[in-house]
Design an enzyme around this catalytic site. Structure first.
Site, PDB file in Angstrom:
ATOM      1  N   VAL A 181       0.944  -3.683   4.018  1.00 49.29           N
ATOM      2  CA  VAL A 181       0.788  -4.963   4.723  1.00 49.29           C
ATOM      3  C   VAL A 181       2.055  -5.832   4.744  1.00 49.29           C
ATOM      4  O   VAL A 181       2.075  -6.858   5.413  1.00 49.29           O
ATOM      5  CB  VAL A 181      -0.389  -5.807   4.174  1.00 49.29           C
ATOM      6  CG1 VAL A 181      -1.719  -5.184   4.530  1.00 49.29           C
ATOM      7  CG2 VAL A 181      -0.260  -6.040   2.682  1.00 49.29           C
TER       8      VAL A 181
ATOM      9  N   LYS B 207       0.587   3.546  -2.895  1.00 46.54           N
ATOM     10  CA  LYS B 207      -0.626   4.318  -3.203  1.00 46.54           C
ATOM     11  C   LYS B 207      -0.387   5.830  -3.276  1.00 46.54           C
ATOM     12  O   LYS B 207      -0.846   6.482  -4.217  1.00 46.54           O
ATOM     13  CB  LYS B 207      -1.743   3.964  -2.210  1.00 46.54           C
ATOM     14  CG  LYS B 207      -2.211   2.507  -2.375  1.00 46.54           C
ATOM     15  CD  LYS B 207      -3.163   2.058  -1.270  1.00 46.54           C
ATOM     16  CE  LYS B 207      -3.591   0.603  -1.476  1.00 46.54           C
ATOM     17  NZ  LYS B 207      -4.369   0.069  -0.351  1.00 46.54           N
TER      18      LYS B 207
ATOM     19  N   SER C 125       0.801  -1.238   0.000  1.00 49.68           N
ATOM     20  CA  SER C 125       0.000   0.000   0.000  1.00 49.68           C
ATOM     21  C   SER C 125       0.824   1.273   0.000  1.00 49.68           C
ATOM     22  O   SER C 125       0.274   2.353  -0.246  1.00 49.68           O
ATOM     23  CB  SER C 125      -0.891   0.040   1.230  1.00 49.68           C
ATOM     24  OG  SER C 125      -2.128  -0.504   0.930  1.00 49.68           O
TER      25      SER C 125
ATOM     26  N   TYR D 289      -2.561  -2.830 -10.733  1.00 44.02           N
ATOM     27  CA  TYR D 289      -2.551  -2.583  -9.277  1.00 44.02           C
ATOM     28  C   TYR D 289      -1.749  -3.667  -8.546  1.00 44.02           C
ATOM     29  O   TYR D 289      -0.940  -3.359  -7.666  1.00 44.02           O
ATOM     30  CB  TYR D 289      -4.005  -2.519  -8.773  1.00 44.02           C
ATOM     31  CG  TYR D 289      -4.109  -2.506  -7.279  1.00 44.02           C
ATOM     32  CD1 TYR D 289      -3.811  -1.359  -6.535  1.00 44.02           C
ATOM     33  CD2 TYR D 289      -4.512  -3.649  -6.586  1.00 44.02           C
ATOM     34  CE1 TYR D 289      -3.901  -1.360  -5.148  1.00 44.02           C
ATOM     35  CE2 TYR D 289      -4.601  -3.655  -5.200  1.00 44.02           C
ATOM     36  CZ  TYR D 289      -4.291  -2.512  -4.488  1.00 44.02           C
ATOM     37  OH  TYR D 289      -4.372  -2.514  -3.111  1.00 44.02           O
TER      38      TYR D 289
ATOM     39  N   TYR E 262      -4.570   3.364   7.589  1.00 45.47           N
ATOM     40  CA  TYR E 262      -5.781   2.532   7.662  1.00 45.47           C
ATOM     41  C   TYR E 262      -6.770   3.143   8.656  1.00 45.47           C
ATOM     42  O   TYR E 262      -6.834   4.373   8.778  1.00 45.47           O
ATOM     43  CB  TYR E 262      -5.418   1.087   8.034  1.00 45.47           C
ATOM     44  CG  TYR E 262      -4.397   0.450   7.102  1.00 45.47           C
ATOM     45  CD1 TYR E 262      -4.666   0.283   5.751  1.00 45.47           C
ATOM     46  CD2 TYR E 262      -3.170   0.021   7.564  1.00 45.47           C
ATOM     47  CE1 TYR E 262      -3.749  -0.312   4.904  1.00 45.47           C
ATOM     48  CE2 TYR E 262      -2.244  -0.579   6.724  1.00 45.47           C
ATOM     49  CZ  TYR E 262      -2.532  -0.734   5.389  1.00 45.47           C
ATOM     50  OH  TYR E 262      -1.624  -1.316   4.550  1.00 45.47           O
TER      51      TYR E 262
HETATM   52  N1  GLU Z   1      -1.764  -5.627  -2.314  1.00 47.51           N
HETATM   53  C1  GLU Z   1      -2.458  -5.443  -1.072  1.00 47.51           C
HETATM   54  C2  GLU Z   1      -3.942  -5.609  -1.280  1.00 47.51           C
HETATM   55  O1  GLU Z   1      -4.457  -5.015  -2.173  1.00 47.51           O
HETATM   56  C3  GLU Z   1      -2.123  -4.102  -0.509  1.00 47.51           C
HETATM   57  C4  GLU Z   1      -2.785  -3.878   0.805  1.00 47.51           C
HETATM   58  C5  GLU Z   1      -2.021  -3.013   1.750  1.00 47.51           C
HETATM   59  O2  GLU Z   1      -0.799  -2.952   1.791  1.00 47.51           O
HETATM   60  O3  GLU Z   1      -2.748  -2.373   2.524  1.00 47.51           O
HETATM   61  O4  GLU Z   1      -4.605  -6.313  -0.605  1.00 47.51           O
END
Ligand code: GLU
Length: 390
Positions: free
Chosen positions: A258, A66, A63, A188, A240
């Site tokens: 994550v 992002k 994430s 993605y 989050y």
């Molecule tokens: N590739 C992970 C997902 O889409 C990223 C989630 C994350 O790092 O919060 O579930």
């Protein structure tokens, strides 16, 4: 030992015994990581990267990609185009929640999965490869080195990514995602599978800290406004459903992923990053958060605490045959204009009538428009004639 490195090592030693939490396992490849990995890196204004612990170990960015893909689409398409497809409100929900705004179908913000899939869907390119190449180029410029995708994590994400695909289909039905769902989603998944080290993340954070200029390479990677917009959204949505408490306790825009990475930004001061794979119930790295929180505390980096030196110009006063010259350099902020005026008032009172004062603002690296206006208005009321050079 360099005193900053010694301080960093101390912070890492203080958190190293905490083995609470566990690595993410919903993406099978992520569960194979060594959970004891621990690393920390800091980059300041001169672009010196300082790091301790497992600083050469690569892990997937997840994430943390992002905000940088957001920077990419903001740079090319602007804030209004982005906000047509994604909101900027904290969701208070888990990162993979299936919840979209009623009526519009917009996801809450670009830091949750739905919002990130929407922004990734905006990256231009004929196919997944071209879109991924653009993303890799942008993230590499932020990191100051050429990054690449971990193919086995990508396959693992793609094989188990049905929830994210469901979000993609839902958003395409609302017209939020224009790209074919498989193109947006595979891009993605590839973006989440880009390999970084904690040092890369700290450089990426520092590029946001210094207004979009990578302090290691000197390259402008994003405009000041884009960096500011990204940091604003990270401040409210980056951790989050812990984002509000994070801002309260640590006070820095941040983003976690994550795989156990976390980066944080002290604007104009530092970019920092930490890596430790065990996560808490929100999905944030337990020890990574502790490292950044301790560092923010020990170095007084909380954004909302008062900082004496913010936007203070350097004031240099010289006597010349033509009168007094007051040179301002550095930065003139609104609050500092008040202090410059106080200096001018004292000087004006002490200046014999007939002699002149010039205020030379030409060397200011940056002045906030309102500060200069306030200064000009007040100059007229002073009991001496002051010429402003700007
Ligand atoms: N590739 C992970 C997902 O889409 C990223 C989630 C994350 O790092 O919060 O579930």
């Amino acid at each position: 030992m360099d005193p900053i490195v010694a301080l960093m090592q101390q912070v890492v030693d203080d958190v190293s015994d905490d083995d609470s939490g566990s690595p993410a396992s919903y993406i099978p490849e992520l569960a194979t990581v060594d959970p004891d990995r621990l690393a920390f890196a800091v980059v300041g204004p001169r672009g010196i990267v300082r790091s301790v612990g497992d600083d050469e170990v690569e892990f997937t960015i997840q994430s943390i990609s992002k905000p940088f893909v957001l920077a990419h689409v903001l740079s090319r398409q602007g804030l209004d185009a982005v906000m047509k497809r994604v909101g900027t409100e904290p969701s208070g929900e888990p990162f993979n929640a299936i919840s979209l705004e009623e009526g519009t179908g917009r996801p809450e913000n670009p830091m949750v999965n739905a919002g990130a899939i929407a922004t990734t869907g905006m990256v231009e390119g004929a196919d997944v490869a071209e879109r991924t190449r653009r993303i890799l180029e942008t993230l590499s410029a932020f990191a100051g080195r050429e990054l690449r995708v971990d193919e086995s994590v990508y396959r693992s994400e793609s094989t188990t990514g049905d929830r994210n695909r469901a979000l993609g289909h839902l958003m395409r039905s609302y017209g939020i995602v224009d790209a074919p769902v498989d193109v947006a989603l595979e891009t993605y998944f590839r973006q989440c599978s880009i390999l970084v080290t904690v040092r890369d993340l700290s450089v990426m954070a520092s590029t946001l800290a210094f207004g979009g200029v990578n302090p290691v390479t000197g390259e402008r990677v994003a405009s000041e406004r884009v960096a500011r917009d990204v940091l604003s959204i990270m401040s409210s949505c980056g951790m989050y459903d812990f984002s509000g408490e994070w801002l309260l306790r640590v006070g820095l825009p941040a983003k976690s992923g994550v795989s156990g990475g976390v980066l944080a930004v002290a604007p104009s001061q530092f970019g920092v990053a930490a890596f430790s794979p065990r996560l808490d119930r929100h999905g944030n790295s337990v020890r990574g958060q502790a490292i950044v929180a301790t560092m923010s505390d020990r170095m007084g980096m909380h954004l909302l605490e008062p900082h004496e030196s913010i936007s203070q110009p350097i004031v240099d006063i010289t006597e010349t045959p033509e009168g007094r010259v007051i040179r301002l350099s550095g930065e003139l902020g609104f609050a500092a204009a008040e202090r410059v005026l106080a200096v001018l008032r004292d000087l004006a009172v002490a200046t014999p009538s007939g002699s002149t004062i010039s205020l030379d603002a030409r060397e200011l690296a940056r002045s906030h428009p309102a500060a200069l206006v306030a200064l000009k208005v007040e100059l007229d009321g002073l009991p001496a004639s002051i010429t402003l050079l700007e």
